[in-house]
Design an enzyme around this catalytic site. Structure first.
Site, PDB file in Angstrom:
ATOM      1  N   GLY A  27       0.813  -1.207   0.000  1.00 25.59           N
ATOM      2  CA  GLY A  27       0.000   0.000   0.000  1.00 25.59           C
ATOM      3  C   GLY A  27       0.848   1.258   0.000  1.00 25.59           C
ATOM      4  O   GLY A  27       1.690   1.450   0.876  1.00 25.59           O
TER       5      GLY A  27
ATOM      6  N   GLY B 293      -0.334   4.427   0.192  1.00 27.88           N
ATOM      7  CA  GLY B 293      -1.076   5.579   0.687  1.00 27.88           C
ATOM      8  C   GLY B 293      -0.208   6.403   1.613  1.00 27.88           C
ATOM      9  O   GLY B 293       1.023   6.288   1.624  1.00 27.88           O
ATOM     10  N   PHE B 294      -0.847   7.211   2.445  1.00 29.80           N
ATOM     11  CA  PHE B 294      -0.085   8.088   3.334  1.00 29.80           C
ATOM     12  C   PHE B 294       0.799   7.292   4.288  1.00 29.80           C
ATOM     13  O   PHE B 294       1.965   7.626   4.492  1.00 29.80           O
ATOM     14  CB  PHE B 294      -1.039   8.982   4.135  1.00 29.80           C
ATOM     15  CG  PHE B 294      -1.672  10.063   3.312  1.00 29.80           C
ATOM     16  CD1 PHE B 294      -0.940  11.169   2.921  1.00 29.80           C
ATOM     17  CD2 PHE B 294      -2.994   9.978   2.932  1.00 29.80           C
ATOM     18  CE1 PHE B 294      -1.512  12.177   2.161  1.00 29.80           C
ATOM     19  CE2 PHE B 294      -3.584  10.980   2.180  1.00 29.80           C
ATOM     20  CZ  PHE B 294      -2.848  12.080   1.788  1.00 29.80           C
ATOM     21  N   GLY B 295       0.264   6.237   4.885  1.00 23.03           N
ATOM     22  CA  GLY B 295       1.031   5.467   5.852  1.00 23.03           C
ATOM     23  C   GLY B 295       2.152   4.675   5.215  1.00 23.03           C
ATOM     24  O   GLY B 295       3.299   4.706   5.679  1.00 23.03           O
TER      25      GLY B 295
ATOM     26  N   VAL C  23      -2.360  -7.614  -4.047  1.00 30.43           N
ATOM     27  CA  VAL C  23      -2.114  -8.666  -3.058  1.00 30.43           C
ATOM     28  C   VAL C  23      -3.415  -9.418  -2.806  1.00 30.43           C
ATOM     29  O   VAL C  23      -4.468  -8.809  -2.580  1.00 30.43           O
ATOM     30  CB  VAL C  23      -1.571  -8.054  -1.753  1.00 30.43           C
ATOM     31  CG1 VAL C  23      -1.486  -9.109  -0.646  1.00 30.43           C
ATOM     32  CG2 VAL C  23      -0.203  -7.430  -1.987  1.00 30.43           C
TER      33      VAL C  23
ATOM     34  N   GLU D 100     -18.223  18.437   2.372  1.00 30.51           N
ATOM     35  CA  GLU D 100     -17.448  19.105   1.335  1.00 30.51           C
ATOM     36  C   GLU D 100     -18.080  18.908  -0.039  1.00 30.51           C
ATOM     37  O   GLU D 100     -18.153  19.844  -0.847  1.00 30.51           O
ATOM     38  CB  GLU D 100     -16.005  18.596   1.368  1.00 30.51           C
ATOM     39  CG  GLU D 100     -15.250  19.088   2.598  1.00 30.51           C
ATOM     40  CD  GLU D 100     -13.950  18.360   2.854  1.00 30.51           C
ATOM     41  OE1 GLU D 100     -13.110  18.906   3.607  1.00 30.51           O
ATOM     42  OE2 GLU D 100     -13.755  17.253   2.326  1.00 30.51           O
TER      43      GLU D 100
ATOM     44  N   ASP E 298      -5.991   2.887   7.854  1.00 36.24           N
ATOM     45  CA  ASP E 298      -7.389   2.455   7.906  1.00 36.24           C
ATOM     46  C   ASP E 298      -7.526   0.949   8.073  1.00 36.24           C
ATOM     47  O   ASP E 298      -8.628   0.452   8.297  1.00 36.24           O
ATOM     48  CB  ASP E 298      -8.117   2.883   6.631  1.00 36.24           C
ATOM     49  CG  ASP E 298      -8.291   4.388   6.546  1.00 36.24           C
ATOM     50  OD1 ASP E 298      -8.272   5.038   7.608  1.00 36.24           O
ATOM     51  OD2 ASP E 298      -8.441   4.907   5.428  1.00 36.24           O
TER      52      ASP E 298
ATOM     53  N   ALA F 151      -5.401  11.165   7.228  1.00 35.51           N
ATOM     54  CA  ALA F 151      -4.041  11.133   6.702  1.00 35.51           C
ATOM     55  C   ALA F 151      -2.967  11.389   7.763  1.00 35.51           C
ATOM     56  O   ALA F 151      -1.970  10.654   7.811  1.00 35.51           O
ATOM     57  CB  ALA F 151      -3.916  12.137   5.549  1.00 35.51           C
TER      58      ALA F 151
END
Length: 445
Positions: free
Chosen positions: A19, A21-23, A87, A179, A308, A324
């Site tokens: 992954g 993403g941010f992490g 995966v 938003e 997440d 995030a």
């Protein structure tokens, strides 16, 4: 099954991060200089700045302004191998990650940063009619449906059908839902009126439906009430305390109300990736696996899980939010923990630091909750914008987003109003059923 070539034979400690993403990306960044080889696997070739994804969905920004190729971001890291793949499982006994083509990726340390998808609370059949917003594909699908609804309304002869086409329903009043609702309302009232001749886009109906008792439930009651009032001033109708009971081609049902609508957007819930299933460990109702204080999976000290994908408590006892900054803190912690382990040290437990919550409502309207310090209105909007621009990657993208926002908020024009599936999309019945043109063509083969 075969191992991925050139990855298993180095002899060094093997770190696999699933992954980008941010992490996951933060973990890889922070692993620079470690005595190991790192492999980053993602099913997409880009890192996505999800907090601004709704601006792609509402024609404010282009996809390239909030996403960057992973290989480009890591081009200077010779110790990192980037793989494009999905995966499908983890063999904990063999310490291998299974890819969708059957290849196996061996690891000594595994970091699962696999994120989350949409949760329809047992009603996955709603997804074609009410897409969620997690990927660039989701954003361009929603953008296409919003813009196509106005185009079809321009041609509609039946007043009831025209009204349904000009009704936009957002389900879920968290930051994403708020938003989206505020931006769609502003677009209909300030951006589009001069572009159409047969319809008055200012009469478009934007509904925000929430099962809870207030919008932005994770913010203070004061800021929540302000957001509610601000949305209504923008023309958004807010329906609180009403759970949705059906979504279909004709519209949405909530409470005792059936509302004909051709555009429905889901922002009500998420479900974690199947990481818990891969490992055969327990998960909560949202599919998130429990982790130890050092973010390792119980009974699997060689596997970390972040973002997440997991459920972990903050110092005050509340759950660490799926945002995030939290994922980046966890990614940073895991990278440092791996370095410490390789030096024979024991990492201290992870401690989450909440930096605050931000949400935009509309032009010059935002709320910021830093706990003791709270802010709303125009100043909050400027801080929200500066913070988001700061966290974008690269000077070019920061300048592009800043100029786009300046253009939008000065002239009320949005430059990304593109329907990207060609002319056929306007008349294709697939638009009514929630099916995309490529899906329909594929199913006809």
């Amino acid at each position: 099954m075969t191992s991925v070539p050139h990855v298993a034979d180095t002899g060094a400690h093997r770190i696999v991060v699933v992954g980008a993403g941010f992490g996951g990306l933060e973990a890889v960044y922070r692993l620079r200089g470690v005595d190991a080889v790192t492999t980053l696997v993602d099913q997409r070739n880009h890192h996505l700045f999800q907090p601004l994804l709704y601006q792609v969905a509402t024609a404010s920004l282009a996809t390239s302004e909030i996403a960057w190729p992973i290989r480009y971001l890591l081009r200077g890291r010779k110790d990192v191998t980037t793989l494009l793949g999905t995966v499908t499982g983890v063999d904990v006994a063999a310490k291998c990650v299974r890819l969708d083509d059957g290849q196996m990726l061996p690891y000594d340390t595994l970091v699962l940063a696999t994120g989350a998808g949409h949760a329809y609370f047992g009603h996955d059949e709603w997804e074609p009619f009410a897409p969620g917003l997690k990927t660039l594909e989701d954003a361009t699908t929603i953008r296409r449906r919003i813009l196509t609804a106005f185009e079809r309304a321009e041609r509609a002869d039946d007043p009831a059908e025209q009204a349904a086409l000009l009704t936009f329903v957002i389900i879920g009043a968290g930051p994403t839902g708020v938003e989206l609702a505020g931006t769609i309302a502003e677009m209909a009232r300030t951006t589009l009126p001069d572009d159409f001749r047969n319809i008055d886009t200012r009469k478009a109906r934007v509904m925000l439906v929430e099962a809870g008792q207030r919008v932005l439930a994770n913010f203070s009651e004061e800021l929540s009430a302000y957001a509610h009032r601000s949305l209504e001033k923008l023309g958004v109708e807010v329906a609180l305390g009403h759970a949705v009971s059906d979504c279909n081609v004709d519209g949405v049902v909530y409470g005792d109300t059936h509302l004909p609508a051709r555009t429905i957007i889901w922002a009500a819930g998420v479900r974690a990736s199947p990481a818990a299933e891969w490992l055969g460990v327990a998960a909560d109702r949202a599919g998130r696996l429990q982790v130890n204080a050092d973010l390792t999976v119980p009974d699997h000290p060689d596997i970390f899980a972040i973002g997440d994908t997991v459920s972990i408590a903050a110092p005050d006892g509340s759950l660490v939010p799926g945002i995030a900054p939290a994922a980046k803190q966890e990614g940073r912690y895991v990278a440092n923990a791996i370095k410490q382990r390789l030096r024979g040290e024991t990492p201290a437990p992870f401690r989450y630091r909440h930096d605050g919550s931000l949400a935009q409502i509309g032009k010059h309207l935002a709320v910021i909750d830093f706990g003791r310090f709270r802010l709303r209105g125009a100043l909050a909007w400027w801080i929200w914008g500066i913070a988001h621009i700061y966290f974008l990657i690269g000077l070019r993208n920061r300048l592009a987003v800043a100029l786009n926002w300046l253009w939008i908020h000065t002239l009320d024009q949005r430059g990304a109003r593109l329907i990207t599936q060609g002319r056929a999309v306007l008349d294709d019945p697939a638009v009514r059923t929630g099916e995309t043109v490529p899906q329909r063509l594929k199913s006809a083969r």
